[in-house]
Design an enzyme around this catalytic site. Structure first.
Site, mmCIF file in Angstrom:
data_model
loop_
_atom_site.group_PDB
_atom_site.id
_atom_site.type_symbol
_atom_site.label_atom_id
_atom_site.label_comp_id
_atom_site.label_asym_id
_atom_site.label_seq_id
_atom_site.Cartn_x
_atom_site.Cartn_y
_atom_site.Cartn_z
ATOM 1 N N ARG A 84 -25.317 -13.121 44.963
ATOM 2 C CA ARG A 84 -24.862 -12.009 45.781
ATOM 3 C C ARG A 84 -25.625 -12.021 47.099
ATOM 4 O O ARG A 84 -26.815 -12.351 47.137
ATOM 5 C CB ARG A 84 -25.069 -10.664 45.069
ATOM 6 C CG ARG A 84 -24.097 -10.405 43.925
ATOM 7 C CD ARG A 84 -22.682 -10.207 44.435
ATOM 8 N NE ARG A 84 -21.738 -9.837 43.389
ATOM 9 C CZ ARG A 84 -20.997 -10.696 42.711
ATOM 10 N NH1 ARG A 84 -21.124 -11.995 42.936
ATOM 11 N NH2 ARG A 84 -20.136 -10.270 41.799
ATOM 12 N N GLU B 145 -20.793 -8.862 53.917
ATOM 13 C CA GLU B 145 -19.708 -9.720 53.475
ATOM 14 C C GLU B 145 -18.397 -8.954 53.560
ATOM 15 O O GLU B 145 -18.315 -7.843 53.027
ATOM 16 C CB GLU B 145 -19.956 -10.175 52.037
ATOM 17 C CG GLU B 145 -18.974 -11.236 51.561
ATOM 18 C CD GLU B 145 -19.317 -11.780 50.181
ATOM 19 O OE1 GLU B 145 -18.435 -11.710 49.305
ATOM 20 O OE2 GLU B 145 -20.456 -12.244 49.976
ATOM 21 N N HIS C 38 -17.188 -16.987 49.826
ATOM 22 C CA HIS C 38 -17.201 -16.447 48.462
ATOM 23 C C HIS C 38 -16.046 -17.023 47.645
ATOM 24 O O HIS C 38 -15.307 -16.295 46.979
ATOM 25 C CB HIS C 38 -17.134 -14.912 48.485
ATOM 26 C CG HIS C 38 -17.731 -14.294 47.250
ATOM 27 N ND1 HIS C 38 -18.290 -13.035 47.237
ATOM 28 C CD2 HIS C 38 -17.870 -14.759 45.981
ATOM 29 C CE1 HIS C 38 -18.730 -12.751 46.021
ATOM 30 N NE2 HIS C 38 -18.487 -13.784 45.241
#
Length: 317
Positions: free
Chosen positions: A230, A259, A278
Site C-alpha cells: 500500500r 493514489e 496498481h
C-alpha cells in the site's frame, strides 16, 4: 444449505464458485447467511449487511478502506482475500525489482542505441557489494517486509536467482525459505544491510509510513525499494527527497500515496523510478483468485471448518 448473496452482481465465475463450494446463490441479501462482496470499494455495502448475514467475504487482501468506514466489527464474521493473489503479485514484485537492478527502466525510455555504463560507474564507487553492482541479484540480500501470501510466494523466486532473503514479520516466527526472519520491531537493523527491500506488509497504524527519511538514509546507496503493498507504507515526500539526493538506487512502485499519483508529481520525472498503476493483480487474475477463495471458504463454512483470511477487527487485518 448455505445461502450466499453475491454483490454487486454480474460475476458468473464467483457464483459458480459458490455452487462448487456447496452453497446456494440468492439475489436478495434479506435471508442470506453470507455475502460475497465483489467490488474493491466498500460503497453501497451497508445496504447488504442485513441481520441474517453472518459472514462477509471481502474481495481484497488489504482492508483499510473497510476499517476506515467502520464496517468490520465483531457482530459477524469477516474474511479478506489475503493470500489469494500472492503468486501473481509476487511475480509483479520480482519483475519490478529485476527491471530496477538491471536498468530496464532506463533502457525502455531510450530512442537510440546506447550502452549503459551507469552500473559500472556505480560499482566502482561502491565496491564489491553485488546487490547494486552491474544489476544482479545473485549474492544480494533482499529484505521482504511482510511475509504473508505475497512474501511467501516471492521468497522461493528470489532464492532461485541466488539472492539471500531476510523475511520481516510481526511475530518473528521463521519463514520457510528465508535465511533469517526478523520481527517488525527489529527493522532498524535490516535497512543498512539489505541490498534491496520489497514491501508486502498490510496497511495498519503500525505500518503507516514505516519507510521515511531515517529508513531511506539507512539503506545502501544502490538499494532499490519495491512497494506492492500500500502506498501509505512509504513517506512519499521523503522518498522523493532521497531519490533526488541519490541516497538510494531507485524505487519501483505499484502503489503510491497519493493514489492515483497525480500528473506532474515529482516521482514521474525521476529517472530511477518505475511506476505501475496498481495493476500487479489485473482484473482477469483478480476474479479467478477471488473465485478460488470463495469456493474454498464456502466449502469450509459448510463443513464447519475455520475460514481462510479471517479478519481480526481489533488488529484491522
Amino acid at each position: 444449505m448455505l445461502t450466499v448473496c453475491v454483490a454487486p452482481g454480474g460475476k458468473p465465475l464467483i457464483e459458480e464458485a459458490v455452487r462448487a463450494g456447496g452453497g446456494q446463490v440468492v439475489g436478495d441479501p434479506h435471508g442470506a447467511e453470507a455475502l460475497v462482496w465483489t467490488d474493491s470499494r466498500p460503497d453501497g455495502v451497508r445496504e447488504y449487511l442485513t441481520p441474517s448475514v453472518r459472514w462477509v467475504q471481502l474481495p481484497s487482501a488489504g482492508i483499510e478502506r473497510w476499517t476506515r468506514e467502520g464496517l468490520v466489527d465483531s457482530s459477524r464474521l469477516w474474511t479478506s482475500a489475503v493470500g489469494a493473489y500472492g503468486p501473481q503479485v509476487a511475480e509483479h514484485a520480482l519483475a519490478l525489482l529485476l527491471a530496477g537492478v538491471h536498468g530496464l527502466h532506463r533502457a525502455a525510455r531510450r530512442r537510440t542505441w546506447q550502452r549503459d555504463r551507469h552500473g559500472e560507474q556505480r560499482g566502482e564507487r561502491q565496491g564489491d557489494r553485488q546487490g547494486g553492482v552491474r544489476g544482479g541479484l545473485r549474492g544480494a540480500t533482499v529484505a521482504v517486509v511482510g511475509a504473508g501470501g505475497i512474501g511467501r510466494a516471492l521468497i522461493p523466486a528470489l532464492r532461485a536467482l541466488g539472492a539471500d532473503v531476510v523475511a520481516v514479520n510481526r511475530s518473528g516466527t521463521p519463514v520457510e525459505g528465508a535465511s533469517e526472519t526478523v520481527r517488525f520491531d527489529g527493522l532498524a537493523g535490516v535497512w543498512p544491510r539489505a541490498d534491496h527491500v520489497v514491501l508486502a506488509a498490510p496497511a495498519t497504524p503500525e505500518t503507516y509510513r514505516m519507510v521515511g527519511r531515517e529508513q531511506l538514509r539507512a539503506m545502501p546507496r544502490h538499494a532499490w525499494l519495491v512497494n506492492v503493498a500500500r502506498g501509505e507504507l512509504v513517506d512519499t515526500g521523503a522518498l522523493l527527497d532521497a531519490l533526488r539526493a541519490g541516497e538510494i538506487g531507485g524505487a519501483a512502485l505499484d502503489v503510491t500515496d497519493p493514489e492515483p499519483l497525480p500528473d506532474g508529481h515529482g516521482l514521474w520525472d525521476e529517472p530511477n523510478v518505475l511506476i505501475t498503476p496498481h495493476d500487479a493483480n489485473p482484473e482477469a487474475l483478480f476474479t479467478r483468485g477471488l473465485a478460488e477463495r470463495v469456493r474454498e471458504n464456502v466449502a469450509r463454512y459448510v463443513r464447519g471448518e475455520p475460514l481462510l483470511g479471517r479478519i481480526d477487527p481489533a488488529r484491522g487485518y
